[in-house]
Design a protein around this motif. Structure first.
Motif, PDB file in Angstrom:
ATOM      1  N   LEU A 119       7.558  47.170  -2.695  1.00 15.50           N
ATOM      2  CA  LEU A 119       6.136  47.111  -2.386  1.00 15.50           C
ATOM      3  C   LEU A 119       5.774  45.722  -1.876  1.00 15.50           C
ATOM      4  N   PRO A 120       4.551  45.574  -1.324  1.00 19.27           N
ATOM      5  CA  PRO A 120       4.164  44.268  -0.767  1.00 19.27           C
ATOM      6  C   PRO A 120       4.230  43.124  -1.755  1.00 19.27           C
ATOM      7  N   MET A 343       3.649  55.768  -0.802  1.00 19.34           N
ATOM      8  CA  MET A 343       3.214  54.432  -0.411  1.00 19.34           C
ATOM      9  C   MET A 343       2.571  54.438   0.971  1.00 19.34           C
ATOM     10  N   THR A 347      -1.164  53.062   1.519  1.00 16.63           N
ATOM     11  CA  THR A 347      -1.418  52.035   2.533  1.00 16.63           C
ATOM     12  C   THR A 347      -2.496  52.500   3.511  1.00 16.63           C
ATOM     13  N   GLU A 350      -5.828  52.076   1.927  1.00 14.41           N
ATOM     14  CA  GLU A 350      -6.282  50.681   2.033  1.00 14.41           C
ATOM     15  C   GLU A 350      -6.932  50.432   3.396  1.00 14.41           C
ATOM     16  N   TRP A 376       1.261  49.677  -6.974  1.00 18.94           N
ATOM     17  CA  TRP A 376       0.350  49.473  -5.841  1.00 18.94           C
ATOM     18  C   TRP A 376      -0.944  48.798  -6.277  1.00 18.94           C
ATOM     19  N   ARG A 383      -4.502  41.535  -1.647  1.00 19.05           N
ATOM     20  CA  ARG A 383      -4.633  42.057  -0.280  1.00 19.05           C
ATOM     21  C   ARG A 383      -6.092  42.224   0.132  1.00 19.05           C
TER      22      ARG A 383
END
Length: 399
Positions: A119-120, A343, A347, A350, A376, A383
């Motif tokens: 994940l980020p 995911m 995303t 988001e 997440w 973010r």
């Protein structure tokens, strides 16, 4: 003795052989052959001789025929494929059922064949076959239910109501929220109460801002809701509604049917809403056929509005107004139960929140969904987003 034997042999040497009549010899042979032991032995010898002659003359009767030697091994029984329960089957699962196996302690993620993604924020998410490994989060409790004045006795249990002072369950049981100016993103995780392992994982490992939705048929429902609120989650109940293919696809005995009248809708909702207290709203389970009924949907929304309960659907009923407060999900995040697919949907959620200012997603309590959601949500603030409870995205009709 030796001299006497030698003299006899010398006397007969060179003498012609004495001829004996043949008739006497044959008579003696016949008399011997007639004795029972000799007769039996002779018959056996003849039989063996005949068999030997048969094989010698004709050869092996199977000679030259094709032959093969095969090793027979019993194949191992194939393991049954995992299936996702739907309709009535889902409601009949218990703590030792399908998803218990998917979250068994000690599962080896390397054997599941599922992808592992990063994940980020650097965390990793394993596949649907592995247990939830996200860390437990600290409790941020909500007031214990029931709150005085917000329920009344019903035919099948306590029913929500608007208090005399104007307080409503949709607000009193919701998690308080203060916006910080960042785009808001909310997530509902549903199907809870069917399995102890995944239900407890969702309660303990998802942040308090994630809204949890429970199946009304679940055993010990009030205990699960109390535990979720003690951890800090606002909760919802799922309303089973008639899907396409009913009754082959059957969400349970209290399914709201498209051809039902208002009295039947209210009677079933009395049972569903009376299963527990402490929920701020309800959501649909299936229902694409039910929502085609204007009479049924109107009766459903009227009950919720009169009782001060919100309705947040999975996106399939976004054009239907009503209830005390309303919201519709923008995405179902786990229609494909793989880490990569989930995911990707999160995303996209988001991006939608950044474009519109807010976005609402919904998903089922698969182990992979709970794991992905836990990782997440931990990186949302970095973010530039704010995680909000689903109730914060619901609006009063006309406002």
């Amino acid at each position: 003795m030796f001299a006497k034997r030698q003299s006899v042999l010398a006397a007969t040497a060179g003498a012609p052989p004495v001829r004996r009549p043949m008739g006497g010899t044959l008579d003696r042979l016949v008399r011997v052959a007639k004795k029972p032991p000799v007769a039996v032995a002779g018959a056996g010898v003849l039989l063996l001789g005949a068999a030997a002659l048969f094989v010698t003359v004709l050869g092996d009767p199977r000679a030259g025929a094709p032959s093969a030697r095969v090793a027979l091994n019993r194949p191992a029984a194939a393991a049954p494929a995992a299936v996702v329960p739907t309709g009535l089957e889902a409601f009949s699962l218990d703590g030792s059922g399908l998803y218990q196996d998917l979250t068994a302690d000690g599962a080896d993620a390397s054997l599941t064949g599922e992808a592992v993604i990063t994940l980020p924020d650097g965390a990793t998410v394993s596949g649907a076959g592995a247990p939830v490994t996200a860390p437990r989060v600290a409790a941020r409790p909500l007031p214990q239910a029931p709150i005085a004045g917000l329920s009344q006795p019903g035919p099948d249990g306590p029913l929500p109501r608007i208090a005399a002072d104007g307080r409503v369950p949709a607000q009193a049981y919701a998690r308080p929220f203060v916006a910080n100016g960042n785009p808001r993103v909310a997530l509902i995780v549903g199907g809870l109460g069917l399995n102890a392992v995944t239900t407890r994982a969702a309660i303990e490992r998802l942040p308090a801002e994630v809204t949890l939705s429970f199946v009304p048929y679940a055993e010990g429902l009030q205990g699960w809701i109390d535990l979720a609120r003690a951890q800090g989650h606002e909760v919802m109940l799922e309303m089973p509604m008639e899907p396409t293919g009913y009754p082959a696809n059957d969400p349970g005995p209290y399914t709201l049917l498209a051809n039902a009248d208002a009295a039947d809708i209210q009677a079933k909702m009395n049972w569903l809403l009376g299963r527990a207290t402490g929920y701020f709203g309800v959501t649909n389970y299936l229902g694409d056929q039910f929502m085609t009924s204007d009479e049924g949907v109107t009766a459903f929304m009227t009950v919720l509005r009169q009782r001060g309960v919100a309705f947040l659907d999975d996106g399939s009923m976004s054009r239907r107004p009503g209830a005390w407060a309303r919201a519709s999900a923008n995405r179902i995040v786990d229609q494909q139960q793989t880490p990569t697919a989930i995911m990707g949907q999160l995303t996209a959620l988001e991006a939608l929140a950044k474009a519109r200012g807010q976005a609402l997603g919904t998903g089922f309590s698969y182990p992979v969904t709970v794991e992905a959601a836990a990782r997440w949500t931990a990186g949302l603030e970095a973010r530039g987003l704010q995680l909000a409870p689903a109730s914060a995205l619901a609006n009063r009709p006309g406002r």
